[in-house]
Write a protein that holds these residues in place. Structure first.
Motif, mmCIF file in Angstrom:
data_model
loop_
_atom_site.group_PDB
_atom_site.id
_atom_site.type_symbol
_atom_site.label_atom_id
_atom_site.label_comp_id
_atom_site.label_asym_id
_atom_site.label_seq_id
_atom_site.Cartn_x
_atom_site.Cartn_y
_atom_site.Cartn_z
ATOM 1 N N PRO A 97 0.821 -1.209 0.000
ATOM 2 C CA PRO A 97 0.000 0.000 0.000
ATOM 3 C C PRO A 97 0.865 1.274 0.000
ATOM 4 N N TYR A 98 0.281 2.336 -0.487
ATOM 5 C CA TYR A 98 0.986 3.612 -0.603
ATOM 6 C C TYR A 98 1.636 3.974 0.737
ATOM 7 N N GLY A 99 2.903 4.321 0.665
ATOM 8 C CA GLY A 99 3.620 4.713 1.890
ATOM 9 C C GLY A 99 4.221 3.531 2.643
ATOM 10 N N GLN A 100 3.960 2.312 2.171
ATOM 11 C CA GLN A 100 4.496 1.127 2.875
ATOM 12 C C GLN A 100 5.338 0.258 1.937
ATOM 13 N N SER A 101 6.025 0.896 1.005
ATOM 14 C CA SER A 101 6.857 0.143 0.059
ATOM 15 C C SER A 101 7.918 -0.673 0.793
ATOM 16 N N VAL A 102 8.101 -1.913 0.352
ATOM 17 C CA VAL A 102 9.123 -2.758 0.977
ATOM 18 C C VAL A 102 10.499 -2.547 0.336
ATOM 19 N N TRP A 103 10.551 -1.713 -0.695
ATOM 20 C CA TRP A 103 11.805 -1.574 -1.453
ATOM 21 C C TRP A 103 12.739 -0.492 -0.913
ATOM 22 N N SER A 104 12.169 0.484 -0.280
ATOM 23 C CA SER A 104 12.905 1.699 0.044
ATOM 24 C C SER A 104 14.237 1.441 0.754
ATOM 25 N N LYS A 105 15.297 2.027 0.211
ATOM 26 C CA LYS A 105 16.666 2.012 0.779
ATOM 27 C C LYS A 105 17.381 0.666 0.651
ATOM 28 N N LYS A 106 16.738 -0.332 0.118
ATOM 29 C CA LYS A 106 17.432 -1.622 0.032
ATOM 30 C C LYS A 106 18.437 -1.608 -1.116
ATOM 31 N N PRO A 107 19.704 -1.938 -0.838
ATOM 32 C CA PRO A 107 20.701 -1.950 -1.914
ATOM 33 C C PRO A 107 20.364 -3.022 -2.952
ATOM 34 N N ALA A 108 20.453 -2.629 -4.224
ATOM 35 C CA ALA A 108 20.036 -3.530 -5.304
ATOM 36 C C ALA A 108 21.169 -3.764 -6.301
ATOM 37 N N ALA A 109 21.015 -4.845 -7.048
ATOM 38 C CA ALA A 109 21.878 -5.092 -8.221
ATOM 39 C C ALA A 109 20.983 -5.677 -9.301
ATOM 40 N N ILE A 110 21.307 -5.362 -10.537
ATOM 41 C CA ILE A 110 20.549 -5.890 -11.679
ATOM 42 C C ILE A 110 21.504 -6.647 -12.585
ATOM 43 N N ILE A 111 21.122 -7.872 -12.889
ATOM 44 C CA ILE A 111 21.877 -8.658 -13.879
ATOM 45 C C ILE A 111 20.880 -9.057 -14.954
ATOM 46 N N SER A 112 21.101 -8.583 -16.177
ATOM 47 C CA SER A 112 20.240 -9.003 -17.278
ATOM 48 C C SER A 112 20.966 -10.105 -18.043
ATOM 49 N N VAL A 113 20.183 -11.108 -18.444
ATOM 50 C CA VAL A 113 20.754 -12.334 -19.004
ATOM 51 C C VAL A 113 20.043 -12.669 -20.307
ATOM 52 N N SER A 114 20.818 -12.953 -21.344
ATOM 53 C CA SER A 114 20.205 -13.277 -22.631
ATOM 54 C C SER A 114 21.125 -14.163 -23.462
ATOM 55 N N TYR A 174 28.835 -6.333 -5.357
ATOM 56 C CA TYR A 174 27.555 -6.120 -4.666
ATOM 57 C C TYR A 174 27.723 -6.288 -3.153
ATOM 58 N N ALA A 175 28.507 -7.282 -2.744
ATOM 59 C CA ALA A 175 28.738 -7.488 -1.299
ATOM 60 C C ALA A 175 29.398 -6.247 -0.694
ATOM 61 N N THR A 176 30.338 -5.675 -1.403
ATOM 62 C CA THR A 176 31.008 -4.447 -0.930
ATOM 63 C C THR A 176 29.999 -3.302 -0.861
ATOM 64 N N TRP A 177 29.123 -3.234 -1.872
ATOM 65 C CA TRP A 177 28.083 -2.196 -1.946
ATOM 66 C C TRP A 177 27.137 -2.305 -0.742
ATOM 67 N N VAL A 178 26.731 -3.529 -0.419
ATOM 68 C CA VAL A 178 25.815 -3.765 0.712
ATOM 69 C C VAL A 178 26.496 -3.335 2.017
ATOM 70 N N GLU A 179 27.763 -3.708 2.170
ATOM 71 C CA GLU A 179 28.506 -3.336 3.397
ATOM 72 C C GLU A 179 28.580 -1.835 3.543
ATOM 73 N N LYS A 180 28.898 -1.172 2.432
ATOM 74 C CA LYS A 180 29.060 0.278 2.439
ATOM 75 C C LYS A 180 27.775 0.983 2.883
#
Ligand SMILES: Cc1cc2nc3c(=O)[nH]c(=O)nc-3n(C[C@H](O)[C@H](O)[C@H](O)COP(=O)(O)O)c2cc1C
Length: 182
Positions: A97-114, A174-180
């Motif tokens: 619901p609006y204002g309750q996003s579970v994503w906020s501030k979580k460090p992310a990485a994207i790997i696209s695969v093809s 990514y592990a370094t990014w999460v630690e930082k």
């Protein structure tokens, strides 16, 4: 203690290359990270009319699982130069619901695969657009466009040394990014 990281795979196919890459990441991730593949294929298409006081159980389950993680890795194919619907749907479900996003501030990485040569560049960057809005600090380098994935596994189904080296460079960064950011 290792950080719990959610892994979202943008293909529901049983023999998915993206799923295979997710499993390689689980094996080669440094001990500071514990990777968990989170189910997204059972989430009904996001519809505010069903997202009531009693939302679909899969919405609740998914939101709780993401909330319990300290970071998110997206591993996705490209569909028609864009993002597969299943990943976008999961993002939308987690943002409400609006204002309750579970994503906020979580460090992310994207790997696209093809299997193709462009490595899902279009999907990768389309996903980045949403992560900016969702306030997810996203790993920028190394960029992870994994092209030619059909030749990344040997006859026994094992990842080749060269491909593993590339994936290691990403998960270690990514592990370094999460630690930082913690
Ligand atoms: C609907 C659809 C659209 C696709 N569009 C693209 C595309 O734009 N770019 C690309 O590189 N591959 C495209 N592909 C091929 C996928 O990269 C390929 O099927 C890949 O194996 C999907 O990932 P998976 O193995 O994890 O299921 C498309 C596949 C499907 C089914």
């Amino acid at each position: 203690m290792s950080k719990k990281i959610a892994v979202l795979v943008g293909s529901l196919r049983k023999d998915s290359y993206n799923l295979k890459i997710a499993k390689v990441f689980q094996q080669i991730a440094p001990s500071s990270l514990s990777l968990h593949i989170i189910q997204i294929g059972d989430l009904p298409l996001y519809n505010e009319d069903i997202d009531t006081q009693t939302p679909p159980p899969s919405y609740t389950r998914f939101r709780q699982e993401i909330a319990n993680c300290q970071g998110v890795i997206f591993i996705t194919p490209e569909y028609n130069r864009g993002l597969p619907a299943v990943i976008k749907n999961a993002i939308d479900v987690g943002s409400r619901p609006y204002g309750q996003s579970v994503w906020s501030k979580k460090p992310a990485a994207i790997i696209s695969v093809s299997p193709g040569g462009i490595g899902g560049f279009g999907a990768n960057h389309q996903l980045r657009q949403s992560l900016v809005f969702l306030d997810m600090p996203t790993l920028q380098q190394p960029e992870a466009y994994f092209g030619g994935v059909s030749s990344a596994f040997d006859a026994n189904g094992n990842i080749t040394a060269k491909s593993q080296e590339f994936l290691s460079s990403i998960i270690n960064a990514y592990a370094t990014w999460v630690e930082k950011l913690s």
